[in-house]
Design an enzyme around this catalytic site. Structure first.
Site, short mmCIF file in Angstrom:
data_model
loop_
_atom_site.label_atom_id
_atom_site.label_comp_id
_atom_site.label_asym_id
_atom_site.label_seq_id
_atom_site.Cartn_x
_atom_site.Cartn_y
_atom_site.Cartn_z
N TYR A 64 41.18 34.51 42.56
CA TYR A 64 41.03 35.61 43.69
C TYR A 64 39.89 35.75 44.48
O TYR A 64 39.16 36.56 44.48
CB TYR A 64 41.14 36.92 42.89
CG TYR A 64 42.85 37.21 42.11
CD1 TYR A 64 43.87 36.24 42.22
CD2 TYR A 64 42.53 37.68 40.53
CE1 TYR A 64 44.87 36.45 41.25
CE2 TYR A 64 43.59 37.92 40.01
CZ TYR A 64 44.74 37.30 40.19
OH TYR A 64 45.78 37.30 39.29
N HIS A 100 46.52 30.34 33.95
CA HIS A 100 47.01 31.11 35.20
C HIS A 100 47.99 30.53 35.86
O HIS A 100 48.04 29.19 36.12
CB HIS A 100 45.90 31.09 36.16
CG HIS A 100 46.07 32.25 37.16
ND1 HIS A 100 45.01 32.63 38.20
CD2 HIS A 100 47.17 33.01 37.70
CE1 HIS A 100 45.40 33.69 39.09
NE2 HIS A 100 46.72 34.07 38.72
#
Length: 332
Positions: free
Chosen positions: A54, A122
């Site tokens: 992110y 992830h």
């Protein structure tokens, strides 16, 4: 804020999604990040979710937590971060054992902590399952044994992939602690509900449902350009937003979406991306109202006009109830 016990962790039912600090949903100042985190922690949220993927989310969250350390010592909250994904394409994934170790320590440095409460692999669907189960997870469980990581898990979009990995880990005698699913329980998709019992049977302790607004799709404004949903769903959502706007009722599409998603009681907790103090307050208010309404279990709005509108929205989105977009996307 109600807490859910996950073995040794006491997690709030609503967590702060900090991916928004990375700028994908608009730029926010570092001062706003600090105030948002302060508002979340002071309101009873005790878990912050982030990832190296992110952009600078970990860095900005870490700076905020460092600034707030006298008000909120490290033991008063939990950090969930991720590893394995470092860019958009498959070539930017790395689940090797050494990268797992390096990534955990890099995250701890950025977050100004000497341990991580939860670490997730992830978007596991982007790589071969063997990379996750034979390389990344064994190393993560070793870090758990060392006390560097408290809980180990996976995140991703396709529920069948998440379940496959969870079942393999259970068969190997090393069940996962946590599973994070996003965009799978909302007004246009309720698949998570049928997978939760299967994930529980595979030994998952904590199931997190993220993105009640389906990554910005279920808002009055147009969905982000990068949103992977097919155009037919985007068009249907746009018609829903227009219908609500024309009705003049005091509930927006986003609020209706939150009321529905937050009423998924099978999930242990919900992650909500919030980049301002008002957004935190709104999320908590929506969660509290959702518990009273209990829409996912057949509850109803008190206002008959709002209820009729809600039923219309459900009917308009029902054709997409089993739809999921491809993940990974073709251009990854």
């Amino acid at each position: 804020m109600e807490l859910v016990k996950s073995d040794a962790l006491q997690l709030s039912k609503v967590g702060l999604g900090c991916g928004v600090f990375g700028g994908a949903y608009g730029i926010t100042s570092q001062d706003s990040v600090v105030q948002t985190v302060r508002k979340a922690l002071s309101s009873g949220m005790n878990i912050c979710d982030t990832s190296p993927y992110y952009n600078d989310s970990e860095v900005r969250l870490g700076k905020a937590l460092l600034e707030l350390q006298e008000e909120f010592p490290r033991a008063s909250y939990h950090i969930c971060t991720k590893l394995g994904r470092y860019g958009y394409t498959k070539a930017e994934f790395d689940y090797s054992a050494q990268r797992v170790v390096d990534s955990v320590h890099e995250s701890m440095r950025r977050l100004h902590t000497d341990y991580l409460d939860i670490v997730l692999c992830h978007d596991v669907e982007f790589v071969d399952v063997t990379q996750v189960i034979d390389e990344a997870l064994p190393e993560l469980f070793e870090l758990k044994r060392q006390g560097v990581v408290r809980k180990v898990g996976i995140s991703g979009y396709p529920l069948d992939t998440l379940l496959e990995i969870a079942q393999i880990q259970q068969q190997r005698g090393q069940p996962l602690d946590v599973c994070l699913s996003y965009c799978n329980f909302n007004l246009h998709c309720q698949l998570l509900n049928e997978f939760i019992p299967k994930l529980r049977s595979a030994g998952i302790q904590t199931i997190i449902s993220a993105s009640p607004l389906s990554m910005g799709l279920l808002c009055a404004n147009a969905a982000p350009e990068w949103h992977p949903a097919k155009q037919e769903l985007k068009d249907a959502v746009a018609r829903c937003a227009e219908l609500i706007a024309q009705s003049g009722v005091g509930v927006s599409l986003a609020e209706m979406a939150e009321h529905f998603s937050f009423s998924c009681t099978r999930a242990d907790m919900h992650l909500v991306g919030s980049k301002t103090e008002p957004e935190v307050s709104h999320a908590l208010s929506a969660y509290e109202r959702a518990q009273r309404l209990n829409l996912a279990a057949g509850g109803r709005y008190d206002d008959p006009q709002v209820q009729r509108l809600y039923e219309q929205i459900r009917d308009m989105l029902e054709p997409f109830a089993m739809y999921t977009w491809p993940s990974p996307p073709a251009d990854a």
